[in-house]
Design an enzyme around this catalytic site. Structure first.
Site, PDB file in Angstrom:
ATOM      1  N   SER A 145       0.992  -1.235   0.034  1.00 38.42           N
ATOM      2  CA  SER A 145       0.008   0.098   0.037  1.00 38.42           C
ATOM      3  C   SER A 145       0.905   1.279   0.033  1.00 38.42           C
ATOM      4  CB  SER A 145      -0.828   0.054   1.442  1.00 38.42           C
ATOM      5  OG  SER A 145      -1.368   1.330   1.692  1.00 38.42           O
ATOM      6  N   TYR A 158      -2.112  -1.327  10.475  1.00 37.27           N
ATOM      7  CA  TYR A 158      -1.974  -1.492   9.011  1.00 37.27           C
ATOM      8  C   TYR A 158      -0.754  -0.772   8.457  1.00 37.27           C
ATOM      9  CZ  TYR A 158      -3.872  -0.940   4.167  1.00 37.27           C
ATOM     10  OH  TYR A 158      -4.301  -1.100   2.765  1.00 37.27           O
TER      11      TYR A 158
END
Ligand code: NAD
Length: 264
Positions: A145, A158
């Site tokens: 990401s 995350y």
């Protein structure tokens, strides 16, 4: 005409929805037999499985292995190798999100996100690599990401997991560098409109008393200079590029596809 991945076998974790499903379809269209993985309604997963088989003329199997469970992950890789005789392409895509300030972050959510978004890739790679080495070909693509390269508040688990998978990618790229034709790369997308992001849009709208359109414009896409979502097809194109047998020298990288987010 021979498709670029004819005779290859691909496994995409977390491919019953969103980005993973898009990547799996693209690899199948390019000729690869496929293992899809993930949760959802059993009848819908079966319809998807058959649709990909029919559209692409390849064989597709579904594994419901839970990416929190190392034994289930090892069994999934073994099943793929047994069913198809080889495993050429491994895409580590399964991922979940939870948003909270670090001091309030539930410890079970931390453990879950680290297990699914990071440790599962260690377990799949560990199990798949010996076969790739034996056959002299392997492509590992980790869906990280933009949060693997930069941080945002309230996403401790995350961001930690995505930075971790970028590190794992570099190590595996180095450890396989002298192998016949094995590469390992990470792709770092910005925001893509999938169920994972729809959940965040709805939560933020509730938390801030804003409309969903306002949240998209003023919160979600604020970091993304293009002010538009990244398309799943764009990530699928990049994945296929990395999987092409002739691309032997792109390895150990983390490639942003984020509308300029990490250029700031
Ligand atoms: P999604 O929620 O649409 O899909 C997630 C998939 O993972 C589903 O198939 C789900 O069944 C599966 N999954 C969840 N928990 C699992 C478990 N324990 N075991 C096995 N499968 C499990 O999400 P998405 O947006 O398509 O995200 C896919 C990946 O892309 C994730 O790693 C995510 O972090 C990454 N990513 C997403 C975005 C975005 O904006 N959507 C941006 C950058 C990176």
């Amino acid at each position: 005409m021979v498709a670029v991945l004819d005779g290859r076998v691909a496994l995409v974790t977390g491919s019953t929805s969103g980005i993973g499903l898009g990547l799996a379809r693209r690899l199948a269209k390019a000729g690869a037999d496929l293992v899809i993985n993930g949760f959802g309604d059993a009848a819908e997963i079966e319809r998807t499985r058959r649709a990909i088989e029919e559209e692409c003329g390849v064989r597709v199997i579904h594994s419901d292995a839970d990416m929190r469970d190392p034994a289930a992950i090892a069994a999934m890789i073994a099943r793929a190798q047994e069913a198809f005789g080889r495993l050429d392409i491994l895409v580590n895509n399964a991922g979940v999100q939870h948003v909270a300030p670090v001091e309030e972050f539930p410890t079970d959510k931390w453990d879950q996100i680290l297990a699914i978004n990071l440790s599962s890739a260690f377990h799949t790679i560990r199990a798949a690599l010996p076969g790739m080495r034996r056959q002299g070909f392997g492509r590992i693509v980790n869906i990280a990401s933009a949060h693997g390269l930069v941080a945002s508040p309230f996403k401790a688990a995350y961001v930690a997991a995505k930075h971790g998978i970028v590190g794992l990618t570099k190590v595996v790229g180095l450890e396989t560098a002298e192998d016949e034709n094995i590469t390992c790369n990470a792709i770092c997308p910005g925001y893509v409109r999938t169920p994972l992001v729809e959940g965040q849009i709805a939560d933020q709208a509730k938390a801030h008393g804003m409309s969903e359109e306002q949240v998209i414009r003023e919160v979600i896409l604020a970091a993304q200079p293009t002010k538009r979502f990244v398309e799943i097809d764009e990530i699928a194109d990049l994945t296929l590029l990395l999987c092409r047998p002739e691309n032997r020298s792109i390895t150990g990288t983390a490639l942003p596809i984020d509308g300029g987010w990490t250029a700031r």
